[in-house]
Scaffold this active site. Sequence first.
Site, PDB file in Angstrom:
ATOM      1  N   HIS A 121     -26.003 -28.780  15.854  1.00  0.00           N
ATOM      2  CA  HIS A 121     -24.906 -27.817  15.980  1.00  0.00           C
ATOM      3  C   HIS A 121     -23.995 -28.002  14.763  1.00  0.00           C
ATOM      4  O   HIS A 121     -23.900 -29.110  14.216  1.00  0.00           O
ATOM      5  CB  HIS A 121     -24.151 -28.172  17.266  1.00  0.00           C
ATOM      6  N   ASP A 199     -24.442 -36.739  19.739  1.00  0.00           N
ATOM      7  CA  ASP A 199     -23.743 -35.562  20.222  1.00  0.00           C
ATOM      8  C   ASP A 199     -24.267 -35.313  21.635  1.00  0.00           C
ATOM      9  O   ASP A 199     -25.420 -34.917  21.816  1.00  0.00           O
ATOM     10  CB  ASP A 199     -24.057 -34.393  19.274  1.00  0.00           C
ATOM     11  N   GLN A 202     -24.642 -31.329  25.208  1.00  0.00           N
ATOM     12  CA  GLN A 202     -25.584 -30.683  26.140  1.00  0.00           C
ATOM     13  C   GLN A 202     -26.325 -31.696  27.007  1.00  0.00           C
ATOM     14  O   GLN A 202     -27.192 -31.311  27.778  1.00  0.00           O
ATOM     15  CB  GLN A 202     -26.609 -29.829  25.368  1.00  0.00           C
ATOM     16  N   LYS A 225     -17.993 -28.074  29.302  1.00  0.00           N
ATOM     17  CA  LYS A 225     -19.412 -27.806  29.562  1.00  0.00           C
ATOM     18  C   LYS A 225     -19.875 -28.489  30.844  1.00  0.00           C
ATOM     19  O   LYS A 225     -21.062 -28.495  31.171  1.00  0.00           O
ATOM     20  CB  LYS A 225     -20.259 -28.273  28.378  1.00  0.00           C
ATOM     21  N   CYS A 365     -24.217 -21.511  16.667  1.00  0.00           N
ATOM     22  CA  CYS A 365     -23.669 -22.566  15.790  1.00  0.00           C
ATOM     23  C   CYS A 365     -24.774 -23.487  15.278  1.00  0.00           C
ATOM     24  O   CYS A 365     -24.560 -24.687  15.105  1.00  0.00           O
ATOM     25  CB  CYS A 365     -22.590 -23.380  16.483  1.00  0.00           C
TER      26      CYS A 365
HETATM   27  N1  PMP Z   1     -22.903 -29.883  20.028  1.00  0.00           N
HETATM   28  C1  PMP Z   1     -23.725 -29.129  20.758  1.00  0.00           C
HETATM   29  C2  PMP Z   1     -25.169 -29.526  20.883  1.00  0.00           C
HETATM   30  C3  PMP Z   1     -23.226 -28.008  21.411  1.00  0.00           C
HETATM   31  O1  PMP Z   1     -24.041 -27.249  22.142  1.00  0.00           O
HETATM   32  C4  PMP Z   1     -21.862 -27.677  21.282  1.00  0.00           C
HETATM   33  C5  PMP Z   1     -21.283 -26.451  21.952  1.00  0.00           C
HETATM   34  N2  PMP Z   1     -22.028 -25.301  21.824  1.00  0.00           N
HETATM   35  C6  PMP Z   1     -21.050 -28.506  20.507  1.00  0.00           C
HETATM   36  C7  PMP Z   1     -21.604 -29.602  19.903  1.00  0.00           C
HETATM   37  C8  PMP Z   1     -19.608 -28.230  20.300  1.00  0.00           C
HETATM   38  O2  PMP Z   1     -18.921 -28.279  21.501  1.00  0.00           O
HETATM   39  P1  PMP Z   1     -17.385 -27.836  21.551  1.00  0.00           P
HETATM   40  O3  PMP Z   1     -17.356 -26.410  21.108  1.00  0.00           O
HETATM   41  O4  PMP Z   1     -17.010 -28.012  22.970  1.00  0.00           O
HETATM   42  O5  PMP Z   1     -16.671 -28.720  20.630  1.00  0.00           O
END
Ligand code: PMP
Length: 410
Positions: A121, A199, A202, A225, A365
């Site tokens: 991401h 990270d 998910q 999430k 993203c």
């Molecule tokens: N890493 C991953 C794998 C994600 O799916 C996401 C959210 N789509 C993020 C980081 C970023 O999360 P946040 O927008 O809550 O900071």
Amino acid sequence: MNLEAIRNDFPILKTQCAGRDVVYFDNAATTQKPLPVLQAAFEYSTHSNGNPHRGAHIFAIAASEAYDGSKETVRRFLNARSTREIIYTRNTTESLNLVARSYGETHLKQGDKILITIAEHHSDLVTWQRVAHKTGAALEYIYVDKETGHFLPEDLKKIDDPAVKIFAFAEVSNVLGIHFDPKPLIERAHAHGAVVVLDGAQSAPHRKVDVQDLDCDFFAFSGHKMCAADGIGVLYGREELLNDMEPFLLGGDMIDLVEEQETRFAELPAKFEAGTQYVEGAVSLEAAIRYVEAIGFDAIREQEQKLVRRTLEGMQQIPHIRIIGPKDPAEKEGLVAFTVKDVHPHDVAQILSAEGICIRTGHHCAEPLHRYLGINASCRASFYFYNTEEEVDYFLEKLKGVRPMMGYGD
Ligand code: PMP
């Protein structure tokens, strides 16, 4: 798991859309919040609201207790050794930025390597790009098999390079849906002393995380999430590493002593929590953890697996659907990204939206991953424990109608 009772906790799921209850399949972007979580936050704001760690009055004390108490729940949730290792942030993005700024930028130099994966991401990619630009370290990638989504075995050898000082990756890809078993990868990176950043955006909402068992150095996730408020996130960091890092935000509550020319920072975790904190969010996160734990990760996995299996089987019956990443449900962690031949993902999402179905569209993203896979964008259906098989069937039925609606024969 009593799905009906659970769904009653989520009044938003009864929103009427296209003549039926809305179908919310955008849980990888953000989940809905159940009444007990909303009530916990409401209760805090109506009975205990104050500024934690400041002042001696009843509300300042109640706020401190709520804030610090929630930290203990997060510590237990991740099995961290101590609440000193739990830093509140706004979200995964801020947590990863904290590591990149406070660790990466000060500990790396030219000749070092940062290793990430092509599936990252942007919050785990753009951050490391900047560390590379600022320090002169090289940014290298592990690529994935374009069909199965698995890491390329020859690329995994990059982990063993002693020049790799940081190895950062998402435990579960938000596009491929794969869970990359982190333990062996962490062991490999640690064999030569690299720092591993996970990270968990998910993964934490869907499976048990034990940072001691994983032996990772940093772990980031977002409350929103997993049924908590937006704007509360967590960074777990190994205590000795956090102690060796400079705070990236300066101000109130993160200091021990301030003189005109010098400041001594507070102990962990306050050192990294400058300014008035989002106590209501922390309370909400604690309630969300309790809610998710009461359902249990085994039950969550079982329900998500049912949904993923039905989705993948159904999609494979629909012509011209390309499933991104693995097609085996056992390899998917509650989300399925896909494209519909000759139909722009935004059109797919809009057609489904008109039928009351919420899915995500775009590059999620993860632009470099999409480019690597040779697509500009994709659609993504992502589930949580409150979704039903009936919703999946309805989604598949409407998905089948997308190409005909755009004027194609099938
Ligand atoms: N890493 C991953 C794998 C994600 O799916 C996401 C959210 N789509 C993020 C980081 C970023 O999360 P946040 O927008 O809550 O900071």
